[in-house]
Design a protein around this motif. Structure first.
Motif, PDB file in Angstrom:
ATOM      1  N   ARG B  18      73.410   9.917  11.823  1.00  0.00           N
ATOM      2  CA  ARG B  18      74.816  10.245  12.026  1.00  0.00           C
ATOM      3  C   ARG B  18      75.629  10.042  10.761  1.00  0.00           C
ATOM      4  NH1 ARG B  18      73.897   7.883  17.239  1.00  0.00           N
ATOM      5  NH2 ARG B  18      74.568   5.864  16.482  1.00  0.00           N
ATOM      6  N   LEU B  19      75.302   9.012  10.002  1.00  0.00           N
ATOM      7  CA  LEU B  19      76.021   8.808   8.750  1.00  0.00           C
ATOM      8  C   LEU B  19      75.786   9.991   7.815  1.00  0.00           C
ATOM      9  CD1 LEU B  19      77.806   6.974   7.045  1.00  0.00           C
ATOM     10  CD2 LEU B  19      75.755   5.868   6.171  1.00  0.00           C
ATOM     11  N   ALA B  20      74.558  10.502   7.809  1.00  0.00           N
ATOM     12  CA  ALA B  20      74.247  11.668   6.972  1.00  0.00           C
ATOM     13  C   ALA B  20      75.075  12.871   7.417  1.00  0.00           C
ATOM     14  CB  ALA B  20      72.757  11.978   7.047  1.00  0.00           C
ATOM     15  N   VAL B  21      75.169  13.065   8.723  1.00  0.00           N
ATOM     16  CA  VAL B  21      75.971  14.179   9.243  1.00  0.00           C
ATOM     17  C   VAL B  21      77.430  14.012   8.824  1.00  0.00           C
ATOM     18  CG1 VAL B  21      76.906  15.216  11.332  1.00  0.00           C
ATOM     19  CG2 VAL B  21      74.480  14.662  11.223  1.00  0.00           C
ATOM     20  N   PHE B  22      77.938  12.819   9.026  1.00  0.00           N
ATOM     21  CA  PHE B  22      79.353  12.602   8.721  1.00  0.00           C
ATOM     22  C   PHE B  22      79.629  12.793   7.233  1.00  0.00           C
ATOM     23  CE2 PHE B  22      83.063   9.819   7.872  1.00  0.00           C
ATOM     24  CZ  PHE B  22      83.975  10.487   8.676  1.00  0.00           C
ATOM     25  N   ARG B  23      78.756  12.287   6.405  1.00  0.00           N
ATOM     26  CA  ARG B  23      78.949  12.442   4.963  1.00  0.00           C
ATOM     27  C   ARG B  23      78.919  13.911   4.577  1.00  0.00           C
ATOM     28  NH1 ARG B  23      76.924   8.954   0.524  1.00  0.00           N
ATOM     29  NH2 ARG B  23      74.740   9.083   1.139  1.00  0.00           N
ATOM     30  N   LEU B  24      78.011  14.649   5.194  1.00  0.00           N
ATOM     31  CA  LEU B  24      77.932  16.082   4.920  1.00  0.00           C
ATOM     32  C   LEU B  24      79.236  16.765   5.308  1.00  0.00           C
ATOM     33  CD1 LEU B  24      75.843  18.184   3.953  1.00  0.00           C
ATOM     34  CD2 LEU B  24      75.280  18.586   6.347  1.00  0.00           C
ATOM     35  N   LEU B  25      79.767  16.391   6.461  1.00  0.00           N
ATOM     36  CA  LEU B  25      81.005  17.016   6.933  1.00  0.00           C
ATOM     37  C   LEU B  25      82.188  16.622   6.062  1.00  0.00           C
ATOM     38  CD1 LEU B  25      80.614  16.754  10.801  1.00  0.00           C
ATOM     39  CD2 LEU B  25      80.365  18.757   9.331  1.00  0.00           C
ATOM     40  N   VAL B  26      82.188  15.367   5.619  1.00  0.00           N
ATOM     41  CA  VAL B  26      83.286  14.936   4.747  1.00  0.00           C
ATOM     42  C   VAL B  26      83.261  15.736   3.456  1.00  0.00           C
ATOM     43  CG1 VAL B  26      84.054  13.036   3.280  1.00  0.00           C
ATOM     44  CG2 VAL B  26      83.568  12.634   5.695  1.00  0.00           C
ATOM     45  N   ALA B  28      82.031  18.637   3.075  1.00  0.00           N
ATOM     46  CA  ALA B  28      82.271  20.056   3.342  1.00  0.00           C
ATOM     47  C   ALA B  28      83.754  20.377   3.393  1.00  0.00           C
ATOM     48  CB  ALA B  28      81.608  20.448   4.652  1.00  0.00           C
ATOM     49  N   GLY B  29      84.573  19.376   3.630  1.00  0.00           N
ATOM     50  CA  GLY B  29      86.010  19.623   3.691  1.00  0.00           C
ATOM     51  C   GLY B  29      86.457  20.132   5.043  1.00  0.00           C
ATOM     52  N   PRO B  30      87.748  20.454   5.135  1.00  0.00           N
ATOM     53  CA  PRO B  30      88.353  20.821   6.430  1.00  0.00           C
ATOM     54  C   PRO B  30      87.743  22.066   7.058  1.00  0.00           C
ATOM     55  CG  PRO B  30      90.042  20.380   4.786  1.00  0.00           C
ATOM     56  CD  PRO B  30      88.746  20.445   4.053  1.00  0.00           C
ATOM     57  N   GLN B  31      87.151  22.945   6.266  1.00  0.00           N
ATOM     58  CA  GLN B  31      86.588  24.172   6.839  1.00  0.00           C
ATOM     59  C   GLN B  31      85.399  23.869   7.757  1.00  0.00           C
ATOM     60  OE1 GLN B  31      85.685  25.271   2.898  1.00  0.00           O
ATOM     61  NE2 GLN B  31      83.567  25.834   3.353  1.00  0.00           N
ATOM     62  N   GLY B  32      84.684  22.769   7.498  1.00  0.00           N
ATOM     63  CA  GLY B  32      83.613  22.357   8.386  1.00  0.00           C
ATOM     64  C   GLY B  32      82.325  23.141   8.213  1.00  0.00           C
ATOM     65  N   ILE B  33      81.337  22.801   9.033  1.00  0.00           N
ATOM     66  CA  ILE B  33      80.021  23.433   8.993  1.00  0.00           C
ATOM     67  C   ILE B  33      79.564  23.690  10.422  1.00  0.00           C
ATOM     68  CG2 ILE B  33      77.703  23.278   8.031  1.00  0.00           C
ATOM     69  CD1 ILE B  33      78.511  21.084   6.269  1.00  0.00           C
ATOM     70  N   ILE B  38      74.052  22.548   9.904  1.00  0.00           N
ATOM     71  CA  ILE B  38      73.821  21.107   9.717  1.00  0.00           C
ATOM     72  C   ILE B  38      72.371  20.777  10.041  1.00  0.00           C
ATOM     73  CG2 ILE B  38      74.468  18.787  10.455  1.00  0.00           C
ATOM     74  CD1 ILE B  38      77.196  19.931  11.269  1.00  0.00           C
ATOM     75  N   ALA B  39      71.901  21.313  11.156  1.00  0.00           N
ATOM     76  CA  ALA B  39      70.535  21.037  11.592  1.00  0.00           C
ATOM     77  C   ALA B  39      69.529  21.493  10.539  1.00  0.00           C
ATOM     78  CB  ALA B  39      70.258  21.722  12.931  1.00  0.00           C
ATOM     79  N   ARG B  40      69.756  22.682   9.999  1.00  0.00           N
ATOM     80  CA  ARG B  40      68.852  23.188   8.956  1.00  0.00           C
ATOM     81  C   ARG B  40      68.966  22.328   7.703  1.00  0.00           C
ATOM     82  NH1 ARG B  40      70.403  27.955  11.103  1.00  0.00           N
ATOM     83  NH2 ARG B  40      72.133  28.234   9.660  1.00  0.00           N
ATOM     84  N   GLY B  41      70.201  22.032   7.317  1.00  0.00           N
ATOM     85  CA  GLY B  41      70.420  21.264   6.086  1.00  0.00           C
ATOM     86  C   GLY B  41      69.778  19.896   6.128  1.00  0.00           C
ATOM     87  N   LEU B  42      69.854  19.253   7.282  1.00  0.00           N
ATOM     88  CA  LEU B  42      69.330  17.887   7.385  1.00  0.00           C
ATOM     89  C   LEU B  42      67.945  17.854   8.020  1.00  0.00           C
ATOM     90  CD1 LEU B  42      72.581  16.022   8.500  1.00  0.00           C
ATOM     91  CD2 LEU B  42      71.647  16.233   6.193  1.00  0.00           C
ATOM     92  N   ALA B  43      67.450  19.010   8.417  1.00  0.00           N
ATOM     93  CA  ALA B  43      66.111  19.120   9.000  1.00  0.00           C
ATOM     94  C   ALA B  43      65.943  18.222  10.223  1.00  0.00           C
ATOM     95  CB  ALA B  43      65.040  18.790   7.952  1.00  0.00           C
ATOM     96  N   VAL B  44      66.866  18.366  11.153  1.00  0.00           N
ATOM     97  CA  VAL B  44      66.773  17.617  12.416  1.00  0.00           C
ATOM     98  C   VAL B  44      66.762  18.620  13.565  1.00  0.00           C
ATOM     99  CG1 VAL B  44      67.839  15.506  11.592  1.00  0.00           C
ATOM    100  CG2 VAL B  44      69.294  17.339  12.432  1.00  0.00           C
ATOM    101  N   PRO B  45      66.056  18.296  14.658  1.00  0.00           N
ATOM    102  CA  PRO B  45      66.035  19.197  15.807  1.00  0.00           C
ATOM    103  C   PRO B  45      67.435  19.352  16.390  1.00  0.00           C
ATOM    104  CG  PRO B  45      64.935  17.113  16.301  1.00  0.00           C
ATOM    105  CD  PRO B  45      65.188  17.131  14.848  1.00  0.00           C
ATOM    106  N   PRO B  46      67.755  20.542  16.862  1.00  0.00           N
ATOM    107  CA  PRO B  46      69.122  20.827  17.302  1.00  0.00           C
ATOM    108  C   PRO B  46      69.593  19.969  18.473  1.00  0.00           C
ATOM    109  CG  PRO B  46      67.648  22.650  17.811  1.00  0.00           C
ATOM    110  CD  PRO B  46      66.890  21.719  16.935  1.00  0.00           C
ATOM    111  N   ASN B  47      68.698  19.564  19.345  1.00  0.00           N
ATOM    112  CA  ASN B  47      69.162  18.755  20.475  1.00  0.00           C
ATOM    113  C   ASN B  47      69.513  17.336  20.055  1.00  0.00           C
ATOM    114  OD1 ASN B  47      66.538  18.253  19.935  1.00  0.00           O
ATOM    115  ND2 ASN B  47      65.846  18.190  22.054  1.00  0.00           N
ATOM    116  N   SER B  48      68.742  16.777  19.129  1.00  0.00           N
ATOM    117  CA  SER B  48      69.104  15.456  18.605  1.00  0.00           C
ATOM    118  C   SER B  48      70.432  15.530  17.870  1.00  0.00           C
ATOM    119  CB  SER B  48      68.035  14.951  17.638  1.00  0.00           C
ATOM    120  OG  SER B  48      66.826  14.708  18.314  1.00  0.00           O
ATOM    121  N   LEU B  49      70.558  16.572  17.066  1.00  0.00           N
ATOM    122  CA  LEU B  49      71.812  16.721  16.323  1.00  0.00           C
ATOM    123  C   LEU B  49      72.988  16.818  17.280  1.00  0.00           C
ATOM    124  CD1 LEU B  49      73.328  17.164  13.670  1.00  0.00           C
ATOM    125  CD2 LEU B  49      73.048  19.623  14.050  1.00  0.00           C
TER     126      LEU B  49
END
Lengths: 118, 118
Positions: B18-26, B28-33, B38-49
DNA sequence: TCCATATTTCCAATATTATGGAAATGAAGG
DNA sequence: CCTTCATTTCCATAATATTGGAAATATGGA
């Protein structure tokens, strides 16, 4: 700071009882507080407190020293600063306007020196 | 800020993924992802994400909006600022010298505006 | 309507964490 | 050496979190 110790610190602080302990220690300053006094102050059983102090300690957020029969715990301000720095870095890497509110926060925090009304 | 929402935020961030996700979003700026990106970028299964995005969202740290078939997530900078303020307040309530390192941290963070070397 | 894409929800297995009673350790003093 | 006080460790139980497969929902386009 690396990500892993930051996760450990955040996870350690993400618990009502531990956050209360840490806040108490931060307010107490470098002199610290004895474990028993913390337990009385927060009304928690000593074994639970001991477990939580251990978690905070392993996360690097607090230090301990023995003084007679008591063990005195104190907050590690350097660790706290590093954690805040870690969180701020990403924040400001994204968009510069995100940093500006932190100026105000810091100014207000600085105004809260002991003795002031805050 | 109250203690309870702060605990929720800290607990949400006290998890590697989750910290990795949050850092990525921070970053990325206000436009978001989009969630899928995100799932592809961090290589995590979509349901866990999805579960982790839900936890971050309930903690108030991120916001979401639908855009076509995608759901775009973005960091809530106000929440982040409030959390930092909450942590700083106690920090500076104890001893004034604890605040001063934060000045340097903030200055460094501000210097890390996008495009600078950082 | 039918299909492909994006994301979430459901569910069960596993792992981790929290809690508190009771015993153990360590330190000071008589 | 014995007692008392302070704190930790041990242990079992209960609660919560994490994980991933599979199905469900929602959207847009042919």
């Amino acid at each position: 700071m690396e990500s892993k110790p930051a996760v450990n610190m955040l996870s350690a602080l993400g618990h009502e009882g531990r956050l209360a302990v840490f806040r108490l220690l931060v307010k107490a300053g470098p002199q610290g507080i004895a474990a028993g006094e913390i337990a009385r102050g927060l009304a928690v059983p000593p074994n639970s407190l001991s477990a939580n102090l251990n978690i905070l300690s392993h996360a690097g957020l607090i230090a301990s020293r023995r003084e007679g029969r008591s063990i005195i715990y104190s907050a590690d301000y350097g660790a706290m600063s590093r954690l805040l720095a870690f969180l701020m870095e990403d924040c400001c890497g994204g968009a510069p306007e995100i940093c500006t509110p932190l100026d105000a926060i810091l100014a207000r925090a600085k105004a809260c020196a002991p003795g002031s009304a805050c």
